[in-house]
Scaffold this motif. Structure first.
Motif, mmCIF file in Angstrom:
data_model
loop_
_atom_site.group_PDB
_atom_site.id
_atom_site.type_symbol
_atom_site.label_atom_id
_atom_site.label_comp_id
_atom_site.label_asym_id
_atom_site.label_seq_id
_atom_site.Cartn_x
_atom_site.Cartn_y
_atom_site.Cartn_z
ATOM 1 N N ALA A 297 -2.203 28.669 40.890
ATOM 2 C CA ALA A 297 -2.670 30.014 41.227
ATOM 3 C C ALA A 297 -1.601 31.072 40.968
ATOM 4 N N GLU A 298 -0.351 30.623 40.874
ATOM 5 C CA GLU A 298 0.754 31.578 40.738
ATOM 6 C C GLU A 298 1.426 31.532 39.373
ATOM 7 N N THR A 299 1.256 30.437 38.643
ATOM 8 C CA THR A 299 1.925 30.255 37.356
ATOM 9 C C THR A 299 0.941 29.698 36.343
ATOM 10 N N MET A 300 1.027 30.173 35.122
ATOM 11 C CA MET A 300 0.135 29.705 34.065
ATOM 12 C C MET A 300 0.940 29.455 32.800
ATOM 13 N N LEU A 301 0.610 28.365 32.106
ATOM 14 C CA LEU A 301 1.191 28.068 30.799
ATOM 15 C C LEU A 301 0.196 28.462 29.722
ATOM 16 N N VAL A 302 0.629 29.296 28.789
ATOM 17 C CA VAL A 302 -0.171 29.634 27.610
ATOM 18 C C VAL A 302 0.456 28.911 26.424
ATOM 19 N N GLN A 303 -0.256 27.948 25.878
ATOM 20 C CA GLN A 303 0.246 27.160 24.753
ATOM 21 C C GLN A 303 -0.535 27.517 23.497
ATOM 22 N N VAL A 304 0.124 28.188 22.558
ATOM 23 C CA VAL A 304 -0.457 28.454 21.246
ATOM 24 C C VAL A 304 0.011 27.338 20.316
ATOM 25 N N ALA A 305 -0.926 26.604 19.755
ATOM 26 C CA ALA A 305 -0.609 25.489 18.854
ATOM 27 C C ALA A 305 -1.295 25.748 17.519
ATOM 28 N N ILE A 306 -0.547 26.228 16.555
ATOM 29 C CA ILE A 306 -1.102 26.621 15.260
ATOM 30 C C ILE A 306 -1.373 25.367 14.439
ATOM 31 N N PRO A 307 -2.609 25.179 13.969
ATOM 32 C CA PRO A 307 -2.938 23.957 13.220
ATOM 33 C C PRO A 307 -1.995 23.743 12.047
ATOM 34 N N SER A 308 -1.662 22.468 11.808
ATOM 35 C CA SER A 308 -0.675 22.136 10.776
ATOM 36 C C SER A 308 -0.976 20.766 10.198
ATOM 37 N N ARG A 309 -0.972 20.669 8.860
ATOM 38 C CA ARG A 309 -1.063 19.376 8.147
ATOM 39 C C ARG A 309 -2.164 18.504 8.734
ATOM 40 N N GLU A 310 -3.345 19.063 8.831
ATOM 41 C CA GLU A 310 -4.427 18.397 9.553
ATOM 42 C C GLU A 310 -4.954 17.146 8.851
ATOM 43 N N ILE A 329 -4.722 18.263 32.714
ATOM 44 C CA ILE A 329 -4.051 19.208 33.609
ATOM 45 C C ILE A 329 -5.044 20.210 34.177
ATOM 46 N N ASN A 330 -5.912 20.743 33.324
ATOM 47 C CA ASN A 330 -6.887 21.717 33.806
ATOM 48 C C ASN A 330 -7.902 21.082 34.741
ATOM 49 N N GLY A 331 -8.264 19.824 34.459
ATOM 50 C CA GLY A 331 -9.184 19.138 35.352
ATOM 51 C C GLY A 331 -8.601 18.908 36.730
ATOM 52 N N ASP A 332 -7.297 18.629 36.790
ATOM 53 C CA ASP A 332 -6.658 18.331 38.067
ATOM 54 C C ASP A 332 -6.222 19.584 38.832
ATOM 55 N N PHE A 333 -5.840 20.648 38.094
ATOM 56 C CA PHE A 333 -5.199 21.780 38.767
ATOM 57 C C PHE A 333 -5.875 23.133 38.536
ATOM 58 N N GLY A 334 -6.819 23.196 37.597
ATOM 59 C CA GLY A 334 -7.516 24.457 37.375
ATOM 60 C C GLY A 334 -8.540 24.713 38.475
ATOM 61 N N GLY A 337 -13.029 29.510 36.717
ATOM 62 C CA GLY A 337 -12.653 30.767 36.088
ATOM 63 C C GLY A 337 -11.187 30.898 35.736
ATOM 64 N N VAL A 338 -10.342 29.959 36.186
ATOM 65 C CA VAL A 338 -8.900 30.061 35.929
ATOM 66 C C VAL A 338 -8.372 28.691 35.513
ATOM 67 N N ALA A 339 -7.764 28.629 34.338
ATOM 68 C CA ALA A 339 -7.179 27.383 33.855
ATOM 69 C C ALA A 339 -5.704 27.337 34.202
ATOM 70 N N ALA A 340 -5.174 26.129 34.399
ATOM 71 C CA ALA A 340 -3.732 25.974 34.611
ATOM 72 C C ALA A 340 -2.980 26.110 33.292
ATOM 73 N N VAL A 341 -3.634 25.682 32.187
ATOM 74 C CA VAL A 341 -3.081 25.812 30.851
ATOM 75 C C VAL A 341 -4.116 26.506 29.972
ATOM 76 N N HIS A 342 -3.733 27.589 29.346
ATOM 77 C CA HIS A 342 -4.561 28.200 28.313
ATOM 78 C C HIS A 342 -4.085 27.659 26.976
ATOM 79 N N TYR A 343 -4.911 26.880 26.314
ATOM 80 C CA TYR A 343 -4.562 26.232 25.054
ATOM 81 C C TYR A 343 -5.316 26.916 23.923
#
Length: 465
Positions: A297-310, A329-334, A337-343
């Motif tokens: 509720a107080e901290t969020m990780l935003v992970q941008v993962a740019i596709p590469s060599r798919e 992680i989102n299933g356990d801690f989200g 309306g609010v995710a723990a990790v925005h991927y």
């Protein structure tokens, strides 16, 4: 030399693939990429860029882009599979990054690597003016300097390796190690990101080729090849101006609102690559949530993962693992309306990236091994407010310059957890001395300074030959 014509030889052309497919050609400026690094230098120099467009098939003529003449290299499906996906990215890339994934060896890949390198060299030999400067880029094209010198001894040839150069015990595993070293030695100047890479190269050419080396270069077959460390950088002024724009300031504020108003935002922007430490970072973040040291509720990780060599198997498997862990992680801690990790597995434009940098309290750049990592430098340049905290891997080339960052060994998950907590405890609203010092460094060590340093050294090397 800076007034001479310049030919850049790189694996890829610096054009936007999606736009090109619609007949609209514009510079491809992905975070931390080669095109991003060289763009501000090349638009002020008469330049030809030789490279592949990223898709197999016949070549077509291309218009100039930002004043740069583009020469397209044709690669067949076999070339892409065996040269690009094979020898370059399944043999060399793993070894050059400390064998995080096992390197794979196939003889047909080496044959394709030779064939494609010769094609690049042949094109350069045809288009380069007499006495032109030819700047060969990166591990895909290590044979080109010697191939090109055999055809055009009048040219002034530089080679720059953007990735790490491995210690001898790893490089010695390569069945074609002597040929690769001789290929690089066709250049007048070989540039690396860090001085340790220079030392590794010197040890190898002495051991494998019997060359004479000193701190300035290599003497072999009656030629002297200069070597040196030239840490690549960014267009600091351009990023500062973008980050200061009203559009970016508003976008950053909107991003914070869209994220649901957490007190702290951790941001990571990476290519989806096993060298970037994404899985280690997710593990550390998950354990911090499990331990109660962070609350979703107080901290969020935003992970941008740019596709590469798919199309490469290791990268498909990595994507599956990362997306599975994010879901866990989102299933356990989200919460609703609010995710723990925005991927976010997508490419962002420059304005969106600058807004992300401005919105993040902590930037986590924790590769397991990296030649430089320009994303770390972009974040620092974007923090025109002097705020923010940078958590940076000791094994990124940028760590040698950005020494005021929160440096960490990303292989040590406990240390990574502690360092993230330390960075999060900094006041996100107050300018801090560490960020101000890093910003000052980048103003004096920007992309123009890097290019000037390299090309001046190349001029000196050619004058001495």
């Amino acid at each position: 030399m800076r007034d001479a014509s310049l030919v850049v030889i790189a694996s890829r052309l610096p054009i936007n693939d999606a736009a090109a497919s619609e007949g609209v050609f514009e510079w491809r400026r992905s975070p931390g990429g080669l095109g991003e690094a060289l763009h501000p230098v090349l638009i002020n120099t008469p330049t030809t860029w030789i490279g592949w467009a990223g898709k197999a098939g016949p070549t077509t003529s291309l218009p100039d882009v930002d004043g740069v003449r583009l020469v397209l290299i044709e690669l067949s499906e076999e070339d892409v599979r065996d040269h690009y996906e094979g020898f370059a990215n399944s043999t060399l890339w793993p070894l050059y990054h400390d064998a995080i994934e096992p390197a794979v060896h196939h003889r047909r890949w080496w044959e394709a690597y030779q064939r494609v390198n010769q094609r690049y060299a042949d094109h350069a030999a045809r288009v380069a003016a007499h006495g032109a400067v030819v700047w060969v880029q990166d591990y895909h094209l290590q044979l080109v300097p010697m191939m090109l010198r055999a055809q055009r001894p009048d040219l002034r040839i530089g080679f720059f390796l953007h990735v790490p150069f491995p210690p001898p015990e790893l490089f010695m595993q390569l069945p074609r190690r002597a040929e690769l070293l001789r290929g690089m030695l066709g250049a007048d100047l070989i540039g690396f990101q860090r001085i340790q890479a220079v030392h590794n190269f010197h040890q190898l050419v002495a051991k494998v080729l019997g060359a004479t080396v000193d701190e300035n270069g290599v003497e072999i077959d009656g030629r002297v090849v200069s070597t040196g460390a030239f840490p690549v950088s960014i267009d600091t002024a351009e990023m500062e101006a973008l980050a200061s724009s009203e559009e970016v300031v508003q976008k950053a504020a909107q991003l914070r609102a869209d994220l649901g108003g957490p007190q702290r935002v951790i941001l990571s922007v990476d290519r989806l690559d096993y060298t970037k430490g994404i899985e280690h970072r997710l593990k550390a973040y998950r354990e911090l949530l499990v331990d109660g040291r962070l609350k979703a509720a107080e901290t969020m990780l935003v992970q941008v993962a740019i596709p590469s060599r798919e199309r490469v198997e290791q990268y498909r498997l990595l994507r599956d693992r990362v997306e599975s862990e994010v879901g866990r992680i989102n299933g356990d801690f989200g919460r609703v309306g609010v995710a723990a990790v925005h991927y976010l597995s997508q490419v962002f434009d420059r304005t969106e990236l600058a807004a992300l940098y401005r919105a993040a309290d902590v930037m986590a750049v924790t590769p397991l091994r990296d030649g430089m990592n320009l994303v770390a430098k972009e974040y620092v340049a974007a923090r025109v407010d002097g705020c923010g905290a940078l958590v940076l891997s000791e094994f990124a080339g940028a760590a040698a310059e950005l020494t005021q960052a929160y440096l960490v060994n990303p292989h040590d998950v406990e240390a990574l957890k502690d360092t993230l907590i330390q960075a999060l405890q900094a006041d996100p609203t107050e300018p801090n001395p560490q960020m101000l010092a890093m910003r000052e460094h980048l103003r004096h060590h920007d992309i123009q300074a890097w290019a000037w340093s390299y090309l001046t050294a190349l001029e000196a090397a050619c004058a001495a030959r």
